[in-house]
Design a protein around this motif. Structure first.
Motif, PDB file in Angstrom:
ATOM      1  N   LYS A 303       0.939 -46.128   2.369  1.00  0.00           N
ATOM      2  CA  LYS A 303       1.382 -47.378   1.754  1.00  0.00           C
ATOM      3  C   LYS A 303       1.384 -48.550   2.736  1.00  0.00           C
ATOM      4  N   LYS A 329      -1.266 -33.847  -3.661  1.00  0.00           N
ATOM      5  CA  LYS A 329      -1.257 -33.765  -5.125  1.00  0.00           C
ATOM      6  C   LYS A 329      -0.101 -32.897  -5.600  1.00  0.00           C
ATOM      7  N   LYS A 334      -0.146 -37.254  -7.076  1.00  0.00           N
ATOM      8  CA  LYS A 334      -1.112 -38.336  -6.894  1.00  0.00           C
ATOM      9  C   LYS A 334      -2.031 -38.047  -5.710  1.00  0.00           C
ATOM     10  N   GLY A 337      -5.584 -42.394  -2.761  1.00  0.00           N
ATOM     11  CA  GLY A 337      -5.907 -43.706  -3.295  1.00  0.00           C
ATOM     12  C   GLY A 337      -4.843 -44.222  -4.250  1.00  0.00           C
ATOM     13  N   GLU A 338      -4.307 -43.334  -5.085  1.00  0.00           N
ATOM     14  CA  GLU A 338      -3.277 -43.747  -6.037  1.00  0.00           C
ATOM     15  C   GLU A 338      -1.998 -44.195  -5.320  1.00  0.00           C
ATOM     16  N   ARG A 341      -2.366 -47.695  -3.885  1.00  0.00           N
ATOM     17  CA  ARG A 341      -2.361 -48.790  -4.875  1.00  0.00           C
ATOM     18  C   ARG A 341      -0.997 -49.086  -5.430  1.00  0.00           C
ATOM     19  N   ARG A 342       0.022 -48.254  -5.171  1.00  0.00           N
ATOM     20  CA  ARG A 342       1.345 -48.446  -5.764  1.00  0.00           C
ATOM     21  C   ARG A 342       1.989 -49.737  -5.284  1.00  0.00           C
TER      22      ARG A 342
END
Length: 342
Positions: A303, A329, A334, A337-338, A341-342
């Motif tokens: 992040k 995961k 997640k 990449g996910e 993007r948070r």
């Protein structure tokens, strides 16, 4: 004896219980400064949303209440003001659950999020459902403070069930594992049921017929979302106190280094066997704490930095990026990449 502030490995909470008790005492003419004496908390802090306090500090304020208040109804009045809306995510998760059976079950599951002063258990029988307080009289606190906490806890449970049900759902009986105090006559007034003293254990008993009732704010989507959030928060509390907290602190002293359990046990001056037993008693394991540390570090790196996924994997102890992706995961649901993007 002054309590000062939360210790590094103590679980911390918003001071809503302290605020309710100080308010009740203020109505009796007891100054907030006196109510909070020795707790390490100032009157201004109990309304400060950024302040977090420990159970130990709350117990210190309860000790002051016992010493300063001449009103035996003080813990009952405090418990009746502690509505679930004050409990944040924990409270909203309980209010949105789909049945009172879920409320009882989740109340125990997520109890660590609620500034817990006592352990609670719940059992369902054909004709009754029972809250039990197995460690009610086993703490190191003075008897009068333990009794104060129990009186508040019982009233709080009655208040919370009414909040969830949206109607009066009194217990059918309350049992206490100590002799009737001089003010025993006020117990039924606040709990709404017959009260038995000198019982085998401390219990709050409900008619099992209420378990299928639908709470007034029941909502399937909200319940699923809030419970998922509480599950994540519970995972964090497992590494914030007791032996779990000690292990967590050792691992976080040198982020990226992951010594084995025997090495950590030696740092904590105990055997690996003792550490394993203590962690098991707290409902966790050494590997679960290592995973929590790795997950926290990985999420933070993803992040807040531009490091590649390969570099993040290496920093949290994975030589193979594919294994890191699978672990991430499993931990978060997640991919890298996910999380970025948070």
């Amino acid at each position: 004896m002054s309590v000062k502030y939360p210790l590094p490995n103590e679980r911390i909470y918003a001071p809503y219980k302290i605020a309710a008790l100080v308010e009740v005492l203020a109505e009796q003419g007891i100054a907030p400064e006196d109510s909070l004496a020795g707790s390490g908390i100032t009157p201004g802090q109990i309304s400060d949303v950024s302040v977090l306090t420990s159970v130990r500090q709350y117990a210190a304020v309860c000790g002051n209440a016992v010493a300063l208040s001449a009103d035996p109804a003080t813990p009952f009045k405090t418990g009746s003001r502690l509505h679930l809306a004050a409990y944040g995510m924990y409270g909203y998760a309980l209010m949105s659950c789909l049945s009172l059976r879920d409320y009882f079950r989740l109340g125990v599951k997520y109890h660590r999020l609620a500034t817990p002063t006592l352990m609670i258990e719940w059992a369902e029988y054909p004709d009754r459902s029972v809250w039990t307080f197995p460690d009610a009289l086993a703490t190191n606190l003075p008897h009068d403070v333990r009794q104060f906490l129990l009186e508040q806890q019982y009233t709080q449970h009655v208040t919370h069930l009414q909040d969830v049900a949206g109607r009066n759902c009194p217990p059918i009986q309350a049992r206490f594992a100590y002799p009737a105090p001089p003010h025993a006559a006020i117990y039924p007034e606040y709990l709404g049921c017959p009260c038995e003293f000198d019982a085998e254990q401390c219990e709050l008993i409900y008619d099992s017929a209420i378990l299928g009732f639908r709470p007034q704010l029941a909502h399937r989507h909200s319940a699923a979302l809030l419970q998922a959030t509480c599950d994540r928060l519970i995972g964090q509390t497992k590494t914030s106190s007791g032996a779990s907290g000690e292990v967590y602190q050792v691992l976080m002293r040198k982020p990226g280094e992951f010594p084995d359990m025997e090495t950590v046990a030696a740092v904590l001056k105990m055997t690996g066997r003792t550490l394993r037993r203590r962690l098991d008693a707290e409902g966790t394991s050494f590997l679960a704490i290592v995973d929590d540390v790795r997950c926290s570090l990985a999420s933070e790196y993803l992040k807040t930095t531009q490091m590649s996924t390969e570099d993040v994997a290496m920093l949290v102890g994975f030589s193979d990026t594919a294994n890191f992706r699978r672990a991430l995961k499993r931990w978060t649901g997640k991919g890298p990449g996910e999380i970025r993007r948070r």
